[in-house]
Design a protein around this motif. Structure first.
Motif, PDB file in Angstrom:
ATOM      1  N   GLU A  71       0.846  -1.185   0.000  1.00  0.00           N
ATOM      2  CA  GLU A  71       0.000   0.000   0.000  1.00  0.00           C
ATOM      3  C   GLU A  71       0.885   1.239   0.000  1.00  0.00           C
ATOM      4  O   GLU A  71       2.029   1.194   0.452  1.00  0.00           O
ATOM      5  CB  GLU A  71      -0.924   0.010   1.206  1.00  0.00           C
ATOM      6  N   TYR A  81       5.878   2.513  -1.111  1.00  0.00           N
ATOM      7  CA  TYR A  81       5.110   1.282  -0.951  1.00  0.00           C
ATOM      8  C   TYR A  81       5.625   0.561   0.279  1.00  0.00           C
ATOM      9  O   TYR A  81       6.829   0.431   0.475  1.00  0.00           O
ATOM     10  CB  TYR A  81       5.286   0.361  -2.155  1.00  0.00           C
ATOM     11  N   LYS A 119       1.191  -4.180   3.278  1.00  0.00           N
ATOM     12  CA  LYS A 119      -0.149  -3.823   3.737  1.00  0.00           C
ATOM     13  C   LYS A 119      -0.268  -3.985   5.239  1.00  0.00           C
ATOM     14  O   LYS A 119       0.187  -4.960   5.805  1.00  0.00           O
ATOM     15  CB  LYS A 119      -1.193  -4.688   3.046  1.00  0.00           C
ATOM     16  N   SER A 166      -2.623   7.669   5.102  1.00  0.00           N
ATOM     17  CA  SER A 166      -3.297   7.312   3.859  1.00  0.00           C
ATOM     18  C   SER A 166      -3.289   8.542   2.952  1.00  0.00           C
ATOM     19  O   SER A 166      -2.934   9.645   3.392  1.00  0.00           O
ATOM     20  CB  SER A 166      -4.736   6.892   4.151  1.00  0.00           C
TER      21      SER A 166
END
Length: 95
Positions: A36, A72, A75, A85
Protein backbone atom coordinates in the motif's frame (compact mmCIF):
# COMPACT_ATOMS: atom_id res chain seq x y z
CA UNK A 1 21.21 -17.47 -43.72
CA UNK A 2 18.92 -20.44 -44.07
CA UNK A 3 15.18 -20.14 -43.77
CA UNK A 4 15.24 -22.44 -40.73
CA UNK A 5 17.60 -20.12 -38.86
CA UNK A 6 15.51 -17.07 -39.68
CA UNK A 7 12.35 -18.75 -38.43
CA UNK A 8 14.11 -20.06 -35.30
CA UNK A 9 15.52 -16.61 -34.51
CA UNK A 10 12.14 -14.96 -34.97
CA UNK A 11 10.47 -17.54 -32.72
CA UNK A 12 13.14 -17.07 -30.02
CA UNK A 13 12.68 -13.29 -30.09
CA UNK A 14 8.89 -13.52 -29.76
CA UNK A 15 9.22 -16.06 -26.95
CA UNK A 16 11.70 -13.87 -25.05
CA UNK A 17 9.44 -10.82 -25.33
CA UNK A 18 6.53 -12.86 -24.00
CA UNK A 19 8.53 -13.89 -20.93
CA UNK A 20 9.55 -10.30 -20.18
CA UNK A 21 5.96 -9.10 -20.43
CA UNK A 22 4.72 -11.91 -18.21
CA UNK A 23 7.33 -11.14 -15.54
CA UNK A 24 6.42 -7.44 -15.53
CA UNK A 25 2.73 -8.25 -15.20
CA UNK A 26 3.40 -10.60 -12.30
CA UNK A 27 5.45 -7.91 -10.56
CA UNK A 28 2.65 -5.35 -10.97
CA UNK A 29 0.09 -7.78 -9.60
CA UNK A 30 2.05 -8.67 -6.48
CA UNK A 31 2.73 -4.99 -5.72
CA UNK A 32 -0.96 -4.22 -5.81
CA UNK A 33 -2.06 -7.07 -3.54
CA UNK A 34 0.54 -7.01 -0.81
CA UNK A 35 1.56 -3.37 -0.69
CA UNK A 36 0.00 0.00 0.00
CA UNK A 37 1.07 3.60 -0.47
CA UNK A 38 2.22 5.14 2.80
CA UNK A 39 2.49 8.94 2.81
CA UNK A 40 4.81 11.02 4.94
CA UNK A 41 7.51 8.42 5.55
CA UNK A 42 9.69 8.67 2.44
CA UNK A 43 13.10 10.19 3.13
CA UNK A 44 14.65 12.65 0.68
CA UNK A 45 15.34 10.89 -2.60
CA UNK A 46 13.60 7.68 -1.51
CA UNK A 47 10.00 8.26 -2.65
CA UNK A 48 8.50 5.62 -4.91
CA UNK A 49 6.76 7.83 -7.48
CA UNK A 50 5.03 11.17 -8.11
CA UNK A 51 4.17 13.39 -5.18
CA UNK A 52 0.56 13.91 -4.18
CA UNK A 53 0.95 17.67 -4.70
CA UNK A 54 2.32 17.26 -8.24
CA UNK A 55 5.64 18.94 -7.48
CA UNK A 56 7.44 16.11 -9.35
CA UNK A 57 6.50 13.01 -11.28
CA UNK A 58 9.24 10.45 -10.67
CA UNK A 59 10.70 8.20 -8.03
CA UNK A 60 13.66 9.50 -6.09
CA UNK A 61 12.89 13.18 -6.63
CA UNK A 62 11.71 14.14 -3.15
CA UNK A 63 13.89 16.67 -1.38
CA UNK A 64 12.62 16.16 2.18
CA UNK A 65 10.22 14.12 4.29
CA UNK A 66 6.82 15.53 3.42
CA UNK A 67 3.17 14.45 3.75
CA UNK A 68 2.79 14.36 -0.04
CA UNK A 69 5.68 11.90 -0.60
CA UNK A 70 5.03 8.15 -0.38
CA UNK A 71 6.60 4.73 -0.43
CA UNK A 72 5.11 1.28 -0.95
CA UNK A 73 5.04 -0.68 2.30
CA UNK A 74 3.62 -4.05 3.27
CA UNK A 75 -0.15 -3.82 3.74
CA UNK A 76 -1.11 -3.04 7.31
CA UNK A 77 2.26 -1.57 8.33
CA UNK A 78 1.83 2.09 7.39
CA UNK A 79 0.21 3.22 10.64
CA UNK A 80 2.90 1.55 12.74
CA UNK A 81 5.48 3.53 10.75
CA UNK A 82 3.62 6.78 11.60
CA UNK A 83 2.50 7.08 7.97
CA UNK A 84 -0.75 8.33 6.47
CA UNK A 85 -3.30 7.31 3.86
CA UNK A 86 -3.78 9.53 0.80
CA UNK A 87 -6.79 11.23 2.39
CA UNK A 88 -4.90 11.90 5.61
CA UNK A 89 -1.94 13.27 3.62
CA UNK A 90 -4.25 15.63 1.71
CA UNK A 91 -5.61 16.95 4.99
CA UNK A 92 -2.08 17.39 6.39
CA UNK A 93 -1.06 19.35 3.28
CA UNK A 94 -3.92 21.82 3.84
CA UNK A 95 -2.68 22.72 7.33
Amino acid sequence: MSQTRVVSSAFAAVFALGLVGHAAAADDMSGGKNKEKCYGIAKAGQNDCASLSGSHSCAGQSTKVSPDEWKYVAKGTCKSMKGMSADEAKMAMKK
